[in-house]
Design a protein around this motif. Structure first.
Motif, short mmCIF file in Angstrom:
data_model
loop_
_atom_site.label_atom_id
_atom_site.label_comp_id
_atom_site.label_asym_id
_atom_site.label_seq_id
_atom_site.Cartn_x
_atom_site.Cartn_y
_atom_site.Cartn_z
N PHE B 20 30.38 51.17 38.72
CA PHE B 20 31.83 51.00 38.54
C PHE B 20 32.62 51.90 39.49
O PHE B 20 33.54 51.45 40.18
N TYR B 21 32.23 53.17 39.56
CA TYR B 21 32.96 54.13 40.40
C TYR B 21 32.87 53.73 41.87
O TYR B 21 33.82 53.83 42.63
N ARG B 22 31.69 53.24 42.28
CA ARG B 22 31.51 52.76 43.65
C ARG B 22 32.48 51.60 43.94
O ARG B 22 33.07 51.52 45.00
N ASN B 75 51.26 49.89 38.59
CA ASN B 75 51.80 48.60 38.19
C ASN B 75 50.70 47.67 37.67
O ASN B 75 49.53 48.05 37.64
N ASP B 76 51.10 46.47 37.29
CA ASP B 76 50.15 45.51 36.73
C ASP B 76 48.97 45.24 37.65
O ASP B 76 47.83 45.11 37.21
N ASP B 77 49.27 45.19 38.95
CA ASP B 77 48.21 44.88 39.91
C ASP B 77 47.13 45.97 39.90
O ASP B 77 45.93 45.68 39.95
N HIS B 78 47.56 47.25 39.84
CA HIS B 78 46.60 48.35 39.77
C HIS B 78 45.75 48.22 38.52
O HIS B 78 44.53 48.35 38.55
N PHE B 79 46.43 47.97 37.41
CA PHE B 79 45.71 47.87 36.13
C PHE B 79 44.69 46.73 36.19
O PHE B 79 43.53 46.89 35.81
N ASN B 80 45.13 45.59 36.70
CA ASN B 80 44.24 44.43 36.76
C ASN B 80 43.05 44.68 37.68
O ASN B 80 41.93 44.25 37.39
N ALA B 81 43.30 45.39 38.79
CA ALA B 81 42.22 45.66 39.74
C ALA B 81 41.11 46.48 39.07
O ALA B 81 39.93 46.19 39.22
N VAL B 82 41.52 47.51 38.29
CA VAL B 82 40.52 48.33 37.60
C VAL B 82 39.77 47.48 36.57
O VAL B 82 38.53 47.52 36.49
N ALA B 83 40.52 46.66 35.83
CA ALA B 83 39.89 45.81 34.81
C ALA B 83 38.91 44.83 35.46
O ALA B 83 37.80 44.61 34.96
N GLU B 84 39.31 44.28 36.62
CA GLU B 84 38.42 43.34 37.32
C GLU B 84 37.12 44.02 37.77
O GLU B 84 36.04 43.44 37.65
N GLU B 85 37.25 45.25 38.27
CA GLU B 85 36.05 45.95 38.71
C GLU B 85 35.14 46.28 37.52
O GLU B 85 33.92 46.28 37.64
N LEU B 86 35.76 46.55 36.39
CA LEU B 86 34.97 46.82 35.19
C LEU B 86 34.20 45.56 34.78
O LEU B 86 32.99 45.63 34.50
N VAL B 87 34.88 44.42 34.80
CA VAL B 87 34.23 43.16 34.45
C VAL B 87 33.12 42.84 35.46
O VAL B 87 32.01 42.44 35.09
#
Lengths: 334, 117
Positions: B20-22, B75-87
């Motif tokens: 995830f961190y990578r 913003n939403d985009d930052h939040f979504n990007a982290v969530a996407e990487e987690l998924v």
């Protein structure tokens, strides 16, 4: 308001100040060095266990039991009492047995002292009980009967210039330590990648000696970097070690040519190549999964290399770093 | 069995956190927030975050979440990007979709605090 009780006085911490900051601001003479929790020269004592817990990183269990803490790291959130401890209880006397130049900029210091350490750890050295500096050990606890440290000479440097011009064989130097956990560990079969820049070679040399002494089975890749060719040192010693071990590869990368290089180039076998050490490592070691990586030297190098190695697949907990941080006034001792 | 146990507990997080961190470090949309002098401390934070996302024992409170992300202009985009990487991490580890959905539900629940809304 956060208060410090110290020697019958009450001092008030200002926003963002550490205990050390406040005491220095109030005019107290408190020994200190790196102000980054590395050198342990500002070690103090307090009964306020909860307030000092975050400032005990790197301390031994014995030191923690004695309620010691590093005043440069301590940001208390409520009232705290603070006491000095005798620094000499933390120090050992070491006899200087050799001070010599390994090249134009690297001083080799050898000391005799009875301390238990692991190859790759570091010591804090004291000048006149006033100035503290950290240097990493190049020696090995059982192979060598001396402590060896490589000190980068900086013209006008408070410690290194003094070491070069004033320190003589037979002098007694106060030392503290050993500290640090950048030491040989892991599986004997896994490949090792040892990356050094400048005097980062000091701990890398120690770690290499330890890996060989402990009969490491996997490949050992050593990459040594420097600004220019003339900055390399211990070249023959390393080449000799590499020649005796089939599993060792040794690479020298330097950043730029200097005039001296061009002159001496003819009588020098081309042991080193010019290039970008990051690029070189990225291309040659493009998959570090399963590797154990050691990175030693200047802070900027360690930071960039650690990230690169991690992104190239090395596990975070398989990367050990000995990052030489800047002490006050001097830029890049280490 | 709790979600945390179903996902494999702490060993599963140890296996996932590097991946995830990578990913977040390599994602230009968000890497700036994860670059730090102290990579080990950042790594520990990612582990704490994943423990929270996995429904495991953690010390996160809404207030901490707000405090930690304050002033970062997320913003939403930052939040979504982290969530996407987690998924993406969970997919890579072949975690069943229904468990991923539960993780996403937990993370989405923290969105207001993270974005300080």
């Amino acid at each position: 308001m956060t208060d410090i009780a110290f020697e019958d006085k009450h001092l008030t911490l200002e926003e963002g100040e550490t205990v050390l900051d406040t005491l220095l601001r109030a005019g107290y003479d408190i020994p200190n060095g790196c102000r980054a929790g590395i050198c342990q020269s500002c070690i103090m004592k307090s009964d306020a266990s909860e307030e000092i817990a975050h400032a005990q990183v790197g301390l031994s269990d014995a030191q923690k039991t004695l309620k010691y803490f590093l005043s440069c790291r301590c940001l208390p959130s409520s009232k705290i009492n603070v006491q000095r401890i005798s620094l000499s209880s933390q120090q050992t006397n070491a006899e200087v047995i050799d001070v010599s130049m390994l090249n134009e900029t690297v001083i080799r210091l050898r000391l005799k002292a009875s301390i238990d350490y692991h190859a790759g750890q570091y010591l804090t050295l004291w000048k006149d009980g006033r100035i503290a500096r950290c240097y990493s050990l190049a020696s090995h606890p059982t192979l060598n009967d001396y402590l060896e440290l490589h000190v980068k000479y900086i013209k006008g440097g408070e410690f290194s210039a003094w070491l070069r011009s004033d320190v003589r064989v037979g002098d007694i130097m106060k030392i503290q330590g050993p500290f640090g956990k950048c030491i040989y560990a892991g599986e004997k079969e896994q490949p090792l990648l040892l990356l050094a820049i400048g005097t980062g070679l000091s701990p890398i040399f120690g770690i290499l000696q330890d890996a060989i002494a402990k009969k490491h089975q996997g490949k050992i890749h050593i990459v040594v970097g420097a600004r220019s060719k003339e900055n390399f040192y211990l070249v023959e010693e390393l080449q000799k070690i590499a020649a005796q071990n089939k599993s060792i590869s040794l690479t020298y990368i330097y950043q730029e040519e200097t005039n001296t290089d061009t002159i001496t180039a003819q009588n020098n076998t081309d042991f080193a190549s010019k290039g970008d050490i990051y690029q070189y490592c990225k291309e040659r070691f493009d998959n570090l999964k399963g590797y154990r990586v050691f990175i030693c030297g200047a802070e900027s190098f360690c930071k960039k290399m650690r990230k690169q190695c991690f992104l190239e697949g090395a596990d975070m907990n398989a990367i050990s770093v000995d990052s030489f941080i800047s002490f006050t006034e001097e830029k890049t001792e280490g | 069995m709790s979600l945390y146990e179903k996902l494999g507990g702490e060993p599963a997080i140890d296996a996932a956190v590097d991946i995830f961190y990578r990913k977040v470090l390599s994602n230009d949309r968000i890497s700036q927030f994860f670059e730090s002098t102290d990579m080990e401390a950042q790594h520990a934070k990612q582990k704490a975050f994943m423990t929270m996302a996995f429904g495991g024992p953690n010390n996160y409170t809404g207030k901490d979440m707000r405090e930690a992300h304050k002033g970062m202009k997320l913003n939403d985009d930052h939040f979504n990007a982290v969530a996407e990487e987690l998924v993406a991490t969970l997919n890579e580890l072949k975690v069943p979709q229904e468990l991923i959905d539960e993780v996403v539900a937990i993370v989405s629940g923290a969105k207001g605090d993270v974005l300080n809304k």
